[in-house]
Motif scaffolding. Structure first.
Motif, PDB file in Angstrom:
ATOM      1  N   GLN A 141       0.826  -1.205   0.000  1.00  0.00           N
ATOM      2  CA  GLN A 141       0.000   0.000   0.000  1.00  0.00           C
ATOM      3  C   GLN A 141       0.866   1.263   0.000  1.00  0.00           C
ATOM      4  O   GLN A 141       0.593   2.220  -0.744  1.00  0.00           O
ATOM      5  N   ALA A 142       1.890   1.275   0.825  1.00  0.00           N
ATOM      6  CA  ALA A 142       2.751   2.455   0.908  1.00  0.00           C
ATOM      7  C   ALA A 142       3.385   2.773  -0.440  1.00  0.00           C
ATOM      8  O   ALA A 142       3.457   3.945  -0.853  1.00  0.00           O
ATOM      9  N   GLU A 143       3.824   1.746  -1.157  1.00  0.00           N
ATOM     10  CA  GLU A 143       4.445   1.986  -2.467  1.00  0.00           C
ATOM     11  C   GLU A 143       3.403   2.425  -3.499  1.00  0.00           C
ATOM     12  O   GLU A 143       3.639   3.334  -4.298  1.00  0.00           O
ATOM     13  N   LEU A 178      -7.718   2.762  -2.039  1.00  0.00           N
ATOM     14  CA  LEU A 178      -6.338   2.326  -1.853  1.00  0.00           C
ATOM     15  C   LEU A 178      -5.830   2.648  -0.446  1.00  0.00           C
ATOM     16  O   LEU A 178      -5.102   1.848   0.155  1.00  0.00           O
ATOM     17  N   SER A 179      -6.225   3.772   0.098  1.00  0.00           N
ATOM     18  CA  SER A 179      -5.767   4.172   1.429  1.00  0.00           C
ATOM     19  C   SER A 179      -6.254   3.230   2.528  1.00  0.00           C
ATOM     20  O   SER A 179      -5.724   3.254   3.645  1.00  0.00           O
ATOM     21  N   SER A 181      -7.483  -5.488   4.878  1.00  0.00           N
ATOM     22  CA  SER A 181      -6.866  -6.816   4.792  1.00  0.00           C
ATOM     23  C   SER A 181      -6.526  -7.354   6.176  1.00  0.00           C
ATOM     24  O   SER A 181      -6.741  -8.539   6.475  1.00  0.00           O
ATOM     25  N   GLN A 182      -5.994  -6.492   7.021  1.00  0.00           N
ATOM     26  CA  GLN A 182      -5.617  -6.924   8.364  1.00  0.00           C
ATOM     27  C   GLN A 182      -6.845  -7.186   9.228  1.00  0.00           C
ATOM     28  O   GLN A 182      -6.856  -8.131  10.029  1.00  0.00           O
ATOM     29  N   ALA A 227      -5.031   8.276  -3.582  1.00  0.00           N
ATOM     30  CA  ALA A 227      -5.458   7.520  -2.397  1.00  0.00           C
ATOM     31  C   ALA A 227      -6.852   6.937  -2.539  1.00  0.00           C
ATOM     32  O   ALA A 227      -7.183   5.933  -1.900  1.00  0.00           O
ATOM     33  N   ASP A 228      -7.690   7.555  -3.391  1.00  0.00           N
ATOM     34  CA  ASP A 228      -9.059   7.058  -3.551  1.00  0.00           C
ATOM     35  C   ASP A 228      -9.202   6.075  -4.718  1.00  0.00           C
ATOM     36  O   ASP A 228     -10.319   5.694  -5.082  1.00  0.00           O
ATOM     37  N   THR A 229      -8.075   5.646  -5.302  1.00  0.00           N
ATOM     38  CA  THR A 229      -8.140   4.645  -6.367  1.00  0.00           C
ATOM     39  C   THR A 229      -8.817   3.378  -5.845  1.00  0.00           C
ATOM     40  O   THR A 229      -8.451   2.860  -4.786  1.00  0.00           O
TER      41      THR A 229
END
Length: 255
Positions: free
Chosen positions: A176-178, A207-208, A214-215, A185-187
């Motif tokens: 995510q960071a990459e 994306l943010s 996931s976690q 961020a809203d992709t």
């Protein structure tokens, strides 16, 4: 059936009715079924005929696995090596082919539907939208296996294409960071867990939120990410192929 031949078959993403007809026929006539039991739906393995020898691969090394396949093929039995998804993606196909060729055994490869295709279909989405995105990239996070430097996530993400990431849930924070360095961020990101299985979980998040979701779901395996502006495509996007002004071999353009 001639002796000394092995079928390497893509089982598709999970649902038996998403197998190709060729894959189904191979399984239904197998005399020896070697299947990836940690990833392939057991309902698919159950399609093999009664009396078929079944060998699960989750506890075997490649050397142990290939020894059995070669032995059974040399004995003239129809051996079907069943993989999840498509044989062209992350299937260890090359290692198996090399050993079979060295052993003088003929091989037929049967492709299968991949999880990224099943995920897009479940979302009723196209991943190539005119004027928005025309490229699909299939890759994975580096992890223990690693990827060539030229295929680093930074290089791939810089394209801004529809990016399908397999085998990456364990590294989702770094991923995510990459990605945030290259996509807004809203992709939209489609997160698919065991797509097409009875316990499928599928959601589209910004994306943010990719790592946090996931976690929260404790996703560490059998998870696919599709990062794409196409998942939020404008309704007016239109293919030129079907435009009245577009000339091609079978249809004249507008006058």
């Amino acid at each position: 059936m001639s002796s000394g031949k092995v079928w390497i078959v893509g089982a598709g993403p999970g649902a038996p009715d998403l197998m190709t007809l060729r894959a189904l026929r191979a399984v239904e006539t197998a005399e020896v079924l070697v299947w990836t039991d940690s990833l392939v739906n057991p309902q698919i393995a159950a399609l093999a005929p009664e009396g078929c020898e079944r060998l699960r691969t989750s506890t075997l090394t490649l050397e142990e696995l290939m020894a059995v396949i070669i032995d059974r093929a040399r004995a003239g039995r129809k051996v079907v090596r069943l993989h999840d998804g498509d044989t062209a993606l992350y299937s260890a196909l090359n290692e198996q082919l090399c050993r079979l060729v060295d052993a003088g055994i003929a091989v037929e490869v049967v492709p299968g539907l991949s999880a990224y295709q099943a995920t897009a279909a479940s979302l009723s989405s196209e991943l190539t939208i005119p004027g928005l995105v025309q490229t699909i990239v299939i890759s994975r996070a580096g992890g223990r296996t690693g990827v060539p430097e030229r295929e680093s996530l930074a290089n791939l993400a810089s394209l801004g294409a529809s990016l399908c990431l397999y085998l990456s849930a364990r590294h989702v924070e770094e991923v995510q960071a990459e990605l945030l360095r290259h996509y807004p961020a809203d992709t939209p990101v489609a997160i698919g867990y065991r797509v097409s299985w009875p316990d499928q979980w599928l959601s589209v998040v910004p994306l943010s939120s990719m790592a946090a979701v996931s976690q929260e779901r404790q996703l560490i395996r059998t998870t696919l990410y599709i990062v794409s502006p196409a998942l939020a495509a404008p309704g007016e996007a239109r293919s030129k192929l079907y435009s009245a002004s577009h000339h091609h071999l079978f249809r004249g353009g507008a006058t």
